[in-house]
Design an enzyme around this catalytic site. Structure first.
Site, PDB file in Angstrom:
ATOM      1  N   ARG A  28      -6.361   1.826  17.820  1.00  0.00           N
ATOM      2  CA  ARG A  28      -6.920   1.831  16.481  1.00  0.00           C
ATOM      3  C   ARG A  28      -7.867   0.643  16.422  1.00  0.00           C
ATOM      4  NH1 ARG A  28      -3.460   1.828  10.886  1.00  0.00           N
ATOM      5  NH2 ARG A  28      -3.942  -0.399  10.992  1.00  0.00           N
ATOM      6  N   LYS A  74       0.802  -1.223   0.000  1.00  0.00           N
ATOM      7  CA  LYS A  74       0.000   0.000   0.000  1.00  0.00           C
ATOM      8  C   LYS A  74       0.837   1.276   0.000  1.00  0.00           C
ATOM      9  CE  LYS A  74      -0.684   0.294   5.056  1.00  0.00           C
ATOM     10  NZ  LYS A  74      -0.325   1.706   5.299  1.00  0.00           N
TER      11      LYS A  74
END
Length: 357
Positions: free
Chosen positions: A131, A36
């Site tokens: 997260r 990514k």
């Protein structure tokens, strides 16, 4: 040739991958190659395969589709928590996904059963970075829900994320807690889990330092693989190449100008009030690259004597007074990108990408 350019040396990235796979094998750890950070270009996916990665991981379904369409035969993992709206694509295109919501897992199970297609999930636990991830108090209820799923959806293991949202670093203590949670989930489910995924590049650094417990057997590698660095610990990793890519930009103006702006100072185009030091008149250049192309704060000049002054959306201003040879319009200056600059320049349609093997 159209500037600006992101020039990527795939051979050096392949070397990084080979070295990391070899080193991790000594610790019983396998690696997923994360694509990514450089927008999952097929050239990078093929480089990962050449290095020996069995799983390529990305955060965007579109990227995984792109790599598949380019003919890169690999197992693929979605490492951003899947959205309900993309579950059809996730099951169709991914072998693995990271999950942290029981309703999403149940919905995935329904899609898997309808398609009669197997898919493997890694259950994420929140180890303090706040997260994604289940809280440890949810283990029993999570296990009861998992037992009701269709046989096509498999629970492959557990994992955690570190250092991305809140800067919490992996340590032997919190990685050992992850192992404990995984073993508690195993006990509740009645079978052994294959994957204990201990994070990314910062966990690789801890592995090199001997701070990773034995049961951790998988890591997800992006920054170290692509750049040879770890931002969390702010280090270059000695065994890896850092000269894996450069950003090149062309000078469109070179002129001696004052270093202190003339006139009343307001905010710049991005809402900031710039501050400058009066150093007299100095030679400065303007490059045809700006904030719309790259995160300027992530660039380090590679040409001796070049210093970044500031940037607008389209132009980068540099001090070139101390260059040994006076630059001229049309010359190209080079910069080393950090992770943020690599990510932004690889995503920008205005930056030409060149891959050199």
């Amino acid at each position: 040739m159209s500037y600006p350019i992101l020039r990527v040396h795939t051979g050096k990235i392949r070397e990084n991958g080979e070295r990391m796979i070899e080193e991790c094998a000594k610790h019983g750890i396998s690696l997923w190659g994360v694509s990514k950070g450089i927008s999952a270009f097929p050239e990078i996916a093929r480089t990962y395969k050449e290095a020996g990665f069995k799983v390529i991981a990305d955060s965007r379904i579109a990227n995984i589709k792109k790599m598949r369409a380019s003919g890169v035969d690999s197992d693929y993992a979605l490492i951003r928590i899947p959205m309900r709206s993309e579950l059809e694509d996730v099951i169709e295109n991914c072998n693995y996904s990271l999950v942290s919501d029981i309703g999403t897992i149940e919905a995935m199970s329904v899609v898997c059963a309808r398609k009669k297609k197997e898919h493997k999930c890694v259950i994420m636990f929140d180890m303090g970075d706040l997260r994604e991830g289940f809280w440890f108090t949810e283990i029993d209820s999570l296990a009861e829900s998992i037992k009701k799923l269709s046989g096509f959806l498999k629970i492959a293991g557990v994992g955690a994320n570190f250092s991305c949202a809140s800067g919490v670093l992996p340590t032997n203590k919190n990685l050992s807690q992850l192992v404990n949670y995984g073993e508690r989930l195993e006990s509740a489910l009645g079978y052994r889990l294959d994957i204990y995924s201990g994070g990314g590049t910062c966990s690789f650094v801890q592995m090199l330092r001997g701070n990773v417990p034995d049961r951790i057997n998988s890591l997800r590698m992006g920054e170290a693989l692509l750049l040879g660095k770890d931002t969390s610990f702010c280090i270059d990793i000695d065994m890896l190449n850092q000269d894996t890519m450069e950003i090149e930009a062309e000078l469109v103006e070179v002129r001696e100008k004052p270093t202190l702006p003339i006139g009343e100072i307001g905010r710049d185009a991005f809402g900031n009030v710039p501050v400058f030091e009066d150093r007299g008149n100095r030679l400065r250049g303007i490059l045809g690259i700006g904030r719309q192309d790259v995160n300027i704060n992530g660039l380090t000049p590679l040409d001796e004597g070049v210093k970044i002054i500031t940037a607008s959306s389209d132009h980068l201003l540099v001090d070139v007074e101390d260059c040994s040879k006076r630059p001229k319009v049309g010359d190209v200056l080079r910069f080393r990108p950090d992770y943020s600059a690599m990510l932004s320049s690889s995503t920008s349609p205005y930056v030409t990408k060149i891959f050199e093997g």
